[in-house]
Design a protein around this motif. Structure first.
Motif, PDB file in Angstrom:
ATOM      1  N   GLN A  35     -46.054  29.892  -9.680  1.00  0.00           N
ATOM      2  CA  GLN A  35     -47.090  29.050 -10.271  1.00  0.00           C
ATOM      3  C   GLN A  35     -46.489  27.994 -11.186  1.00  0.00           C
ATOM      4  O   GLN A  35     -46.889  26.831 -11.155  1.00  0.00           O
ATOM      5  N   ASP A  39     -46.571  23.790 -10.905  1.00  0.00           N
ATOM      6  CA  ASP A  39     -46.883  22.887 -12.016  1.00  0.00           C
ATOM      7  C   ASP A  39     -45.737  21.909 -12.273  1.00  0.00           C
ATOM      8  O   ASP A  39     -45.955  20.725 -12.537  1.00  0.00           O
ATOM      9  N   ARG A  42     -45.847  19.171  -9.766  1.00  0.00           N
ATOM     10  CA  ARG A  42     -46.969  18.265 -10.002  1.00  0.00           C
ATOM     11  C   ARG A  42     -46.702  17.334 -11.182  1.00  0.00           C
ATOM     12  O   ARG A  42     -47.048  16.157 -11.157  1.00  0.00           O
ATOM     13  N   LYS A  43     -46.061  17.871 -12.208  1.00  0.00           N
ATOM     14  CA  LYS A  43     -45.725  17.041 -13.378  1.00  0.00           C
ATOM     15  C   LYS A  43     -44.720  15.957 -13.011  1.00  0.00           C
ATOM     16  O   LYS A  43     -44.712  14.873 -13.598  1.00  0.00           O
ATOM     17  N   ALA A  50     -53.003  21.035  -5.964  1.00  0.00           N
ATOM     18  CA  ALA A  50     -52.816  22.289  -6.702  1.00  0.00           C
ATOM     19  C   ALA A  50     -53.160  23.479  -5.837  1.00  0.00           C
ATOM     20  O   ALA A  50     -53.368  24.576  -6.318  1.00  0.00           O
ATOM     21  N   ARG A 211     -55.543  24.524 -17.443  1.00  0.00           N
ATOM     22  CA  ARG A 211     -54.252  24.334 -16.784  1.00  0.00           C
ATOM     23  C   ARG A 211     -54.215  22.992 -16.057  1.00  0.00           C
ATOM     24  O   ARG A 211     -53.227  22.264 -16.113  1.00  0.00           O
ATOM     25  N   GLU A 212     -55.320  22.650 -15.397  1.00  0.00           N
ATOM     26  CA  GLU A 212     -55.410  21.378 -14.684  1.00  0.00           C
ATOM     27  C   GLU A 212     -55.268  20.202 -15.648  1.00  0.00           C
ATOM     28  O   GLU A 212     -54.543  19.244 -15.384  1.00  0.00           O
ATOM     29  N   VAL A 215     -51.611  19.964 -16.928  1.00  0.00           N
ATOM     30  CA  VAL A 215     -50.703  19.419 -15.908  1.00  0.00           C
ATOM     31  C   VAL A 215     -50.869  17.905 -15.807  1.00  0.00           C
ATOM     32  O   VAL A 215     -49.879  17.153 -15.773  1.00  0.00           O
TER      33      VAL A 215
END
Length: 308
Positions: A35, A39, A42-43, A50, A211-212, A215
């Motif tokens: 997980q 992330d 994505r960052k 996601a 969390r979304e 990120v």
């Protein structure tokens, strides 16, 4: 330091669409935490979504049955896909679904319920003895409305009412039952295709939303954007996210103009003759959330022969 295996890299690639070397770097940076690696990608702007890879890890069948204002879906697992094609096993799954329609979705109550002179649990044990493979009633869910319909859809059906995925959609309305049933079936197919996480944003887990946001914020912070700009970008990004994961905000798959499910519901009210509300939905994918132990055949052969 965690060992990064090819299987881990493959899983991360499938869930993010990122390149192999980027996935390996992400897993290395996060000590193999899947997980956190998602992330990380994505960052860095290397992952487009996601979405997690849904690891289908158990065989068997999903069974669904509805009757007017109520419906149930059950998952019965077996060790191999071969058993899922066995007529006795298929009959067992349909029987269990029918029992669940009468007694509810509590697994222990379903197993204790009588079918003729035996309990469901005994019927499962008898099937295990006859077919020679372990089987379990893993889970069940039910939906019911006071007025309206509960519709179902089976994807990958091997027989009527049982397959690899089952969906229930409950519609509350005093309108025409046949029109409601048609709409419910279309919505169930939509849920099967899009896998919404909640009916609307209020139904999402606050931790997932947080969390979304984190990120998104970290991604643009790394690009040097000022905080006041980041805040606006994050809010815009959340609206896009809601359109992806909230049923009412998703673009309806059966509408070529891209209308949302909420818009389609509103427009359907004229044909149905009364207001329509989605009271709930359930989507069961065979084996989701179960880790499957993959055997290394070469290693097994080497072990059996005493080699390392």
């Amino acid at each position: 330091m965690a060992t990064i295996t090819a299987a881990m890299v493959k899983e991360l690639r499938e869930s993010t669409g990122a390149g192999m070397m980027d996935c390996k770097a992400a897993l290395t940076e996060t000590s193999g935490d899947m997980q956190a690696a998602q992330d990380w990608l994505r960052k860095k702007g290397l992952s487009k979504a996601a979405k997690k890879a849904g690891r289908v890890a158990a065989e068997g069948l999903i069974g669904a049955v509805t009757s007017g204002t109520k419906g149930v879906v059950v998952e019965v697992n077996s060790e191999t896909d071969f058993v899922a094609r066995n007529e006795q096993f298929q009959g067992l799954v349909k029987m269990i679904a029918q029992v669940a329609l009468n007694v509810g979705a509590d697994v222990e109550k379903i197993k204790a319920a009588k079918v003729g002179s035996v309990t469901v649990e005994t019927a499962i044990s008898d099937a295990i003895a006859t077919i020679g493979e372990n089987m379990t009633l893993r889970r069940a869910a039910s939906l019911e409305v006071g007025k309206g319909v509960v519709s179902s859809y089976i994807h990958g059906a091997v027989i009527d009412g049982a397959g690899k995925m089952g969906v229930l959609v409950a519609l509350e309305s005093t309108g025409k039952t046949d029109e409601l049933a048609h709409l419910g079936r279309q919505l169930a197919m939509h849920v099967a295709a899009t896998n919404p996480q909640a009916l609307d944003p209020s139904g999402l887990d606050p931790e997932i939303v947080k969390r979304e946001k984190d990120v998104l914020a970290d991604k643009y912070r790394q690009q040097g954007k000022p905080e006041n700009v980041i805040e606006k970008i994050v809010e815009s990004g959340l609206k896009t996210y809601y359109k992806e994961v909230c049923l009412l905000e998703q673009a309806f798959i059966h509408d070529e103009k891209g209308k949302s499910v909420a818009q389609v519901l509103k427009e359907a009210e004229g044909k149905i003759g009364a207001p329509v509300k989605i009271a709930g939905f359930v989507r069961y994918m065979l084996g989701e959330g179960v880790e499957k132990q993959e055997s290394d055949f070469a290693a097994e052969v080497a072990a059996a022969s005493g080699k390392k």
